[in-house]
Design a protein around this motif. Structure first.
Motif, PDB file in Angstrom:
ATOM      1  N   VAL A 252     -13.267   3.901   0.304  1.00  0.00           N
ATOM      2  CA  VAL A 252     -11.954   3.392  -0.096  1.00  0.00           C
ATOM      3  C   VAL A 252     -11.240   2.907   1.163  1.00  0.00           C
ATOM      4  O   VAL A 252     -11.013   3.691   2.095  1.00  0.00           O
ATOM      5  CB  VAL A 252     -11.120   4.478  -0.806  1.00  0.00           C
ATOM      6  CG1 VAL A 252      -9.767   3.904  -1.234  1.00  0.00           C
ATOM      7  CG2 VAL A 252     -11.878   5.040  -2.006  1.00  0.00           C
ATOM      8  N   ASP A 253     -10.894   1.616   1.186  1.00  0.00           N
ATOM      9  CA  ASP A 253     -10.311   1.041   2.402  1.00  0.00           C
ATOM     10  C   ASP A 253      -9.454  -0.153   2.013  1.00  0.00           C
ATOM     11  O   ASP A 253      -9.811  -0.916   1.107  1.00  0.00           O
ATOM     12  CB  ASP A 253     -11.429   0.611   3.353  1.00  0.00           C
ATOM     13  CG  ASP A 253     -10.957   0.504   4.801  1.00  0.00           C
ATOM     14  OD1 ASP A 253      -9.896  -0.112   5.038  1.00  0.00           O
ATOM     15  OD2 ASP A 253     -11.655   1.037   5.683  1.00  0.00           O
ATOM     16  N   ASN A 254      -8.317  -0.312   2.705  1.00  0.00           N
ATOM     17  CA  ASN A 254      -7.479  -1.486   2.424  1.00  0.00           C
ATOM     18  C   ASN A 254      -8.044  -2.745   3.091  1.00  0.00           C
ATOM     19  O   ASN A 254      -7.648  -3.866   2.751  1.00  0.00           O
ATOM     20  CB  ASN A 254      -6.048  -1.250   2.917  1.00  0.00           C
ATOM     21  CG  ASN A 254      -5.959  -1.248   4.437  1.00  0.00           C
ATOM     22  OD1 ASN A 254      -6.554  -0.384   5.087  1.00  0.00           O
ATOM     23  ND2 ASN A 254      -5.220  -2.206   4.996  1.00  0.00           N
ATOM     24  N   ASN A 255      -8.977  -2.579   4.032  1.00  0.00           N
ATOM     25  CA  ASN A 255      -9.618  -3.702   4.702  1.00  0.00           C
ATOM     26  C   ASN A 255     -11.016  -3.902   4.120  1.00  0.00           C
ATOM     27  O   ASN A 255     -11.934  -3.138   4.439  1.00  0.00           O
ATOM     28  CB  ASN A 255      -9.697  -3.442   6.211  1.00  0.00           C
ATOM     29  CG  ASN A 255     -10.372  -4.581   6.956  1.00  0.00           C
ATOM     30  OD1 ASN A 255     -10.594  -5.655   6.411  1.00  0.00           O
ATOM     31  ND2 ASN A 255     -10.714  -4.330   8.211  1.00  0.00           N
ATOM     32  N   ILE A 267     -14.442   0.151  -2.365  1.00  0.00           N
ATOM     33  CA  ILE A 267     -13.288   0.116  -3.258  1.00  0.00           C
ATOM     34  C   ILE A 267     -12.102  -0.402  -2.456  1.00  0.00           C
ATOM     35  O   ILE A 267     -11.485   0.353  -1.688  1.00  0.00           O
ATOM     36  CB  ILE A 267     -12.971   1.504  -3.845  1.00  0.00           C
ATOM     37  CG1 ILE A 267     -14.159   2.036  -4.638  1.00  0.00           C
ATOM     38  CG2 ILE A 267     -11.718   1.444  -4.721  1.00  0.00           C
ATOM     39  CD1 ILE A 267     -13.937   3.426  -5.192  1.00  0.00           C
ATOM     40  N   PRO A 268     -11.753  -1.681  -2.568  1.00  0.00           N
ATOM     41  CA  PRO A 268     -10.599  -2.202  -1.838  1.00  0.00           C
ATOM     42  C   PRO A 268      -9.306  -1.752  -2.496  1.00  0.00           C
ATOM     43  O   PRO A 268      -9.176  -1.760  -3.727  1.00  0.00           O
ATOM     44  CB  PRO A 268     -10.779  -3.723  -1.942  1.00  0.00           C
ATOM     45  CG  PRO A 268     -11.553  -3.919  -3.203  1.00  0.00           C
ATOM     46  CD  PRO A 268     -12.442  -2.719  -3.354  1.00  0.00           C
ATOM     47  N   CYS A 269      -8.357  -1.355  -1.697  1.00  0.00           N
ATOM     48  CA  CYS A 269      -7.063  -0.937  -2.232  1.00  0.00           C
ATOM     49  C   CYS A 269      -5.958  -1.750  -1.578  1.00  0.00           C
ATOM     50  O   CYS A 269      -6.165  -2.387  -0.538  1.00  0.00           O
ATOM     51  CB  CYS A 269      -6.822   0.552  -2.021  1.00  0.00           C
ATOM     52  SG  CYS A 269      -6.587   1.042  -0.300  1.00  0.00           S
ATOM     53  N   LEU A 270      -4.787  -1.729  -2.164  1.00  0.00           N
ATOM     54  CA  LEU A 270      -3.645  -2.444  -1.599  1.00  0.00           C
ATOM     55  C   LEU A 270      -3.184  -1.775  -0.313  1.00  0.00           C
ATOM     56  O   LEU A 270      -3.252  -0.553  -0.170  1.00  0.00           O
ATOM     57  CB  LEU A 270      -2.493  -2.479  -2.609  1.00  0.00           C
ATOM     58  CG  LEU A 270      -2.746  -3.239  -3.920  1.00  0.00           C
ATOM     59  CD1 LEU A 270      -1.519  -3.161  -4.816  1.00  0.00           C
ATOM     60  CD2 LEU A 270      -3.116  -4.694  -3.647  1.00  0.00           C
ATOM     61  N   THR A 271      -2.725  -2.589   0.605  1.00  0.00           N
ATOM     62  CA  THR A 271      -2.213  -2.069   1.872  1.00  0.00           C
ATOM     63  C   THR A 271      -0.885  -1.348   1.655  1.00  0.00           C
ATOM     64  O   THR A 271      -0.007  -1.836   0.946  1.00  0.00           O
ATOM     65  CB  THR A 271      -2.023  -3.221   2.867  1.00  0.00           C
ATOM     66  OG1 THR A 271      -3.301  -3.801   3.157  1.00  0.00           O
ATOM     67  CG2 THR A 271      -1.379  -2.733   4.160  1.00  0.00           C
ATOM     68  N   PHE A 272      -0.765  -0.173   2.263  1.00  0.00           N
ATOM     69  CA  PHE A 272       0.444   0.637   2.128  1.00  0.00           C
ATOM     70  C   PHE A 272       1.304   0.485   3.378  1.00  0.00           C
ATOM     71  O   PHE A 272       0.806   0.538   4.508  1.00  0.00           O
ATOM     72  CB  PHE A 272       0.077   2.108   1.934  1.00  0.00           C
ATOM     73  CG  PHE A 272       1.244   3.047   2.039  1.00  0.00           C
ATOM     74  CD1 PHE A 272       2.321   2.943   1.169  1.00  0.00           C
ATOM     75  CD2 PHE A 272       1.272   4.026   3.022  1.00  0.00           C
ATOM     76  CE1 PHE A 272       3.410   3.797   1.272  1.00  0.00           C
ATOM     77  CE2 PHE A 272       2.342   4.896   3.134  1.00  0.00           C
ATOM     78  CZ  PHE A 272       3.412   4.774   2.253  1.00  0.00           C
ATOM     79  N   SER A 273       2.594   0.278   3.157  1.00  0.00           N
ATOM     80  CA  SER A 273       3.533   0.194   4.274  1.00  0.00           C
ATOM     81  C   SER A 273       4.859   0.796   3.845  1.00  0.00           C
ATOM     82  O   SER A 273       5.145   0.928   2.643  1.00  0.00           O
ATOM     83  CB  SER A 273       3.731  -1.266   4.712  1.00  0.00           C
ATOM     84  OG  SER A 273       4.444  -1.983   3.729  1.00  0.00           O
ATOM     85  N   ILE A 286      -6.742   4.492  -7.943  1.00  0.00           N
ATOM     86  CA  ILE A 286      -7.974   4.925  -7.281  1.00  0.00           C
ATOM     87  C   ILE A 286      -8.529   6.207  -7.894  1.00  0.00           C
ATOM     88  O   ILE A 286      -9.737   6.313  -8.137  1.00  0.00           O
ATOM     89  CB  ILE A 286      -7.723   5.109  -5.770  1.00  0.00           C
ATOM     90  CG1 ILE A 286      -7.289   3.777  -5.161  1.00  0.00           C
ATOM     91  CG2 ILE A 286      -8.983   5.610  -5.077  1.00  0.00           C
ATOM     92  CD1 ILE A 286      -6.881   3.870  -3.709  1.00  0.00           C
ATOM     93  N   PHE A 287      -7.659   7.174  -8.153  1.00  0.00           N
ATOM     94  CA  PHE A 287      -8.161   8.445  -8.709  1.00  0.00           C
ATOM     95  C   PHE A 287      -8.870   8.256 -10.055  1.00  0.00           C
ATOM     96  O   PHE A 287      -9.976   8.790 -10.239  1.00  0.00           O
ATOM     97  CB  PHE A 287      -7.018   9.454  -8.838  1.00  0.00           C
ATOM     98  CG  PHE A 287      -7.459  10.758  -9.465  1.00  0.00           C
ATOM     99  CD1 PHE A 287      -8.139  11.709  -8.715  1.00  0.00           C
ATOM    100  CD2 PHE A 287      -7.215  11.029 -10.806  1.00  0.00           C
ATOM    101  CE1 PHE A 287      -8.559  12.905  -9.285  1.00  0.00           C
ATOM    102  CE2 PHE A 287      -7.629  12.208 -11.381  1.00  0.00           C
ATOM    103  CZ  PHE A 287      -8.300  13.158 -10.624  1.00  0.00           C
TER     104      PHE A 287
END
Length: 325
Positions: A252-255, A267-273, A286-287
């Motif tokens: 699981v990675d945003n990149n 599993i691409p995920c949205l970038t968190f900021s 994701i879960f």
């Protein structure tokens, strides 16, 4: 017997119009009429089946135990009853009538998690705008400050910066946790082995992970030296350093370039900021996906149908890479 032949008690006692009959003769004629009627029924019974006796006795208000309890003849079933043929032998597996057997046991899923902008986002405290901090805190983001050795940030990765005398610089960092982080780690660890894999340096990442993983749910941690450099990207996370079997492992990675070498396991995920504090990626997206993948013998078909990552890499100029079976 035809309806015209049936003689009721009233018509049986009637003579020709105007003819007077003796009362005794009228009674006698009625008796004779009833006897004739019963005689014809008896003749039909003699020609019929024994069950007709029960109909006669029932008509007369009598009951015969042997006749009423007689079972129906199998050779002449009633046409109004549908018969179902039963199996001549018992099922080979008697337990087939009970609940279905449980699925074969699967070894635990391995979930590899990125750190920065996937689980947390970190900022050098001195350069964090006060308005951004206030907005994130007001939105409910949990944050904490910490000191780390390598704290200068470039391209979302903290670099090892040394002062003029060659000593590592110690900086103060503000870390915001992604909403649902602790619940996500706790619930996912119930069915999966969690591994941290970050491109950050250990001097920065280790104290951070120590804070967010107080219950030691990560069974293994990997830092920047474990990443590899390819002709297309640096800091690629090669899952073969963890396992040669890719059936039950995900990253699981945003990149998305992080799983360039195993695109079917990513599993691409949205970038968190902190600037986007309203977020439900961990527990809302994701879960549930990880829970579904934990029931699969091979995670790759489901992930391919969901993300089509090989085609994504091809569209970005990276040819398809053969992945081990």
């Amino acid at each position: 017997m035809a309806a015209a032949e049936f003689l009721s008690p009233e018509t049986a006692g009637a003579g020709p119009v105007g003819q007077q009959q003796h009362p005794g003769q009228a009674a006698w004629r009625a008796v004779v009429g009833w006897l004739g009627f019963l005689l014809q029924i008896l003749l039909q019974i003699v020609r019929g089946t024994p069950s007709s006796w029960a109909h006669l006795l029932s008509f007369l208000g009598l009951h015969h135990p042997l006749l009423s309890a007689a079972p129906p003849q199998p050779s002449t079933p009633s046409p109004s009853v549908a018969f179902v043929r039963l199996p001549s032998e018992a099922p080979a597996d008697a337990s087939s009538t009970g609940p279905p057997p449980p699925p074969p046991s699967l070894r635990r899923l391995t979930v590899v998690l990125d750190l920065d902008e996937t689980l947390v986002c970190a900022y050098e405290s001195s350069s964090l705008p006060a308005a951004l901090r206030a907005e994130a805190v007001e939105a409910g983001l949990h944050s904490f400050d910490m000191e780390c050795i390598s704290a200068e940030k470039a391209s979302c990765i903290f670099l090892d910066i040394k002062d003029a005398e060659g000593r590592q610089r110690v900086n103060r960092v503000t870390v915001f946790e992604r909403p649902g982080l602790h619940e996500f780690l706790q619930r996912t660890s119930e069915f999966a082995d969690l591994i941290l894999f970050t491109a950050g340096l250990e001097g920065y990442a280790k104290p951070l992970v120590d804070r967010i993983d107080a219950h030691n749910r990560f069974c293994h941690r990997l830092y920047r030296p474990s990443t590899v450099t390819t002709e297309y990207r640096e800091h690629v996370k090669d899952l073969s350093c963890l396992s040669k079997d890719f059936h039950r492992i995900v990253l699981v990675d945003n990149n998305p370039y992080s799983f360039l070498l195993q695109p079917l396991n990513g599993i691409p995920c949205l970038t968190f900021s902190a600037g986007q504090p309203v977020d439900d990626q961990l527990m809302g997206v994701i879960f549930p996906l990880l829970k579904h993948l934990s029931l699969q013998n091979d995670v790759r078909p489901a992930l391919y149908e969901t993300f089509h990552m090989p085609e994504w890499f091809q569209r970005h100029g990276i040819p398809q890479i053969d992945q081990a079976a």
